[in-house]
Motif scaffolding. Structure first.
Motif, PDB file in Angstrom:
ATOM      1  N   SER A 273      29.343  44.805  34.472  1.00  0.00           N
ATOM      2  CA  SER A 273      28.464  45.016  33.580  1.00  0.00           C
ATOM      3  C   SER A 273      26.888  45.263  34.090  1.00  0.00           C
ATOM      4  O   SER A 273      26.605  46.281  34.005  1.00  0.00           O
ATOM      5  N   CYS A 274      26.363  44.018  34.880  1.00  0.00           N
ATOM      6  CA  CYS A 274      25.045  44.228  35.155  1.00  0.00           C
ATOM      7  C   CYS A 274      24.841  44.901  36.310  1.00  0.00           C
ATOM      8  O   CYS A 274      23.763  45.533  36.787  1.00  0.00           O
ATOM      9  N   HIS A 275      26.028  44.600  37.433  1.00  0.00           N
ATOM     10  CA  HIS A 275      25.770  45.599  38.726  1.00  0.00           C
ATOM     11  C   HIS A 275      24.721  44.833  39.547  1.00  0.00           C
ATOM     12  O   HIS A 275      24.355  45.464  40.643  1.00  0.00           O
ATOM     13  N   CYS A 279      25.567  38.696  35.760  1.00  0.00           N
ATOM     14  CA  CYS A 279      26.255  38.380  34.443  1.00  0.00           C
ATOM     15  C   CYS A 279      27.659  37.880  34.719  1.00  0.00           C
ATOM     16  O   CYS A 279      28.220  36.982  33.835  1.00  0.00           O
ATOM     17  N   GLY A 280      28.273  37.666  35.746  1.00  0.00           N
ATOM     18  CA  GLY A 280      29.467  37.254  36.176  1.00  0.00           C
ATOM     19  C   GLY A 280      30.755  37.953  35.690  1.00  0.00           C
ATOM     20  O   GLY A 280      31.747  37.526  35.923  1.00  0.00           O
ATOM     21  N   CYS A 282      32.130  40.583  36.890  1.00  0.00           N
ATOM     22  CA  CYS A 282      33.050  41.080  38.010  1.00  0.00           C
ATOM     23  C   CYS A 282      33.629  39.917  38.827  1.00  0.00           C
ATOM     24  O   CYS A 282      34.104  40.330  39.846  1.00  0.00           O
ATOM     25  N   CYS A 312      30.144  43.078  42.831  1.00  0.00           N
ATOM     26  CA  CYS A 312      29.239  44.055  42.596  1.00  0.00           C
ATOM     27  C   CYS A 312      27.998  44.011  43.561  1.00  0.00           C
ATOM     28  O   CYS A 312      27.361  44.723  43.949  1.00  0.00           O
TER      29      CYS A 312
HETATM   30 FE1  FES Z   1      27.568  41.476  36.598  1.00  0.00          FE
HETATM   31 FE2  FES Z   1      28.790  41.747  38.992  1.00  0.00          FE
HETATM   32  S1  FES Z   1      28.635  43.244  37.387  1.00  0.00           S
HETATM   33  S2  FES Z   1      27.802  40.005  38.025  1.00  0.00           S
END
Ligand code: FES
Length: 325
Positions: A273-275, A279-280, A282, A312
């Protein structure tokens, strides 16, 4: 191998904005529900959701409602002066009846059972504390909240918090002689066993609390960050091999790409999500190898355990990792 496999699916739905309430100067609370009235996934205090505002604008917001309400989720959003687009989009575009793609909830800031809690919140960082306090009250734990902000008008949820009397200390900077950040040594100068510290707020507050808790027992401090940490000085990216154990593939990750992108590049599904390691989504189980953790999701002991990693941003300290994808 850890027993919980890497998650490859999570709840995702277009939720409707049921109400937009002004909670303080520059802060709105969005109430989200399912358009068909369906129940929403269960969650626990400290959880956050992703709001997918546009395909390229995905932001994480802590839930501030009650986990006992299975049909509504609430998030508090500050119009950030240094907004990277998310809070401005929400304040300018979301109205009652808007829909917003919502993912999660997921929780990397869970309330661990304890007889006593010290909650420290700076500004909009108070949002996850509301359901945490609800749980602390329900379990009969002893707790205190110290909540700092620019001024009373800018501090959200005061009517709710004032009901708790002297368990809550409000520190509006324009009224008090010493602000929250100037009181960290008073609050945390003496390590106390049996107390867990939960902190959410701007980076200088998080760093100060982190520093002050170094002499506290391991596992005392729980922080939530919604911004990636700056890269460490001298950090070098190298290439390495990653074995995808579930798929039976071995790939080479070059110095200028993430594991996430390399895995995606060979057509293996991975949730993200956040890359940027906040966000956790992945989080991936690590089976072998030494991870160079670069996220702000895992705490120090979780990083040291080397059981999972955020693919990520995190990389490899050696030349080979085996992961559960
Ligand atoms: Fe959000 Fe890796 S995509 S922590």
């Amino acid at each position: 191998m850890t027993e919980t496999p890497t998650r490859l699916r999570e709840y995702e739905a277009d939720l409707v904005v049921e109400s937009v309430d002004q909670a303080a100067d520059g802060v709105v609370v969005l109430t989200l529900s399912h358009p068909a009235g369906d129940a929403l996934p269960p969650w626990t205090p400290g959880a956050h959701v992703d709001l997918v505002l546009t395909p390229d604008l995905v932001r994480q917001y802590s839930l501030c409602s009650s986990p006992t309400d299975s049909h509504r989720l609430q998030v508090g959003v500050l119009r950030a002066e240094d907004s990277r687009g998310g809070s401005t989009f929400i304040h300018d575009n979301l109205v009652v009846g808007s829909t917003v793609l919502t993912r999660g909830p997921r929780n990397h800031f869970p309330l661990v059972a304890s007889p006593r809690y010290l909650f420290i919140a700076g500004g909009i960082g108070v949002t996850p504390m509301l359901p945490m306090i609800e749980e602390a009250v329900a379990t009969g734990a002893d707790w205190q909240l110290v909540y700092g902000g620019r001024s009373r008008a800018s501090m959200a949820f005061l009517p709710i918090l004032e009901q708790y009397g002297d368990r809550v200390t409000l520190l509006p900077r324009d009224e008090v002689d010493r602000s929250l950040s100037q009181r960290i040594d008073d609050l945390l100068g003496t390590p106390t066993s049996g107390t867990l510290v939960y902190c959410c707020g701007p980076e200088p507050l998080l760093s100060a609390v982190e520093q002050a808790c170094t002499s506290w027992p391991d596992g005392t401090l729980h922080l939530e960050r919604f911004h990636a940490k700056a890269s460490e000085e001298g950090q070098v990216d190298t290439s390495f091999e990653v074995v995808l154990a579930r798929s039976g593939l071995t790939i080479q990750v070059s110095a200028d790409e993430s594991i996430f992108r390399a895995v995606e590049g060979v057509g293996i599904p991975v949730l993200g999500s956040c890359h940027e390691g906040v966000c956790g989504t992945c989080e991936t189980v690590v089976l072998e190898g030494d991870v160079d953790h670069r996220d702000v999701v895992l705490n120090d002991s979780e990083k040291a355990s080397n059981e999972t990693m955020m693919v990520c941003v995190s990389r490899c300290n050696g030349d080979r990792l085996v992961i559960d994808l």
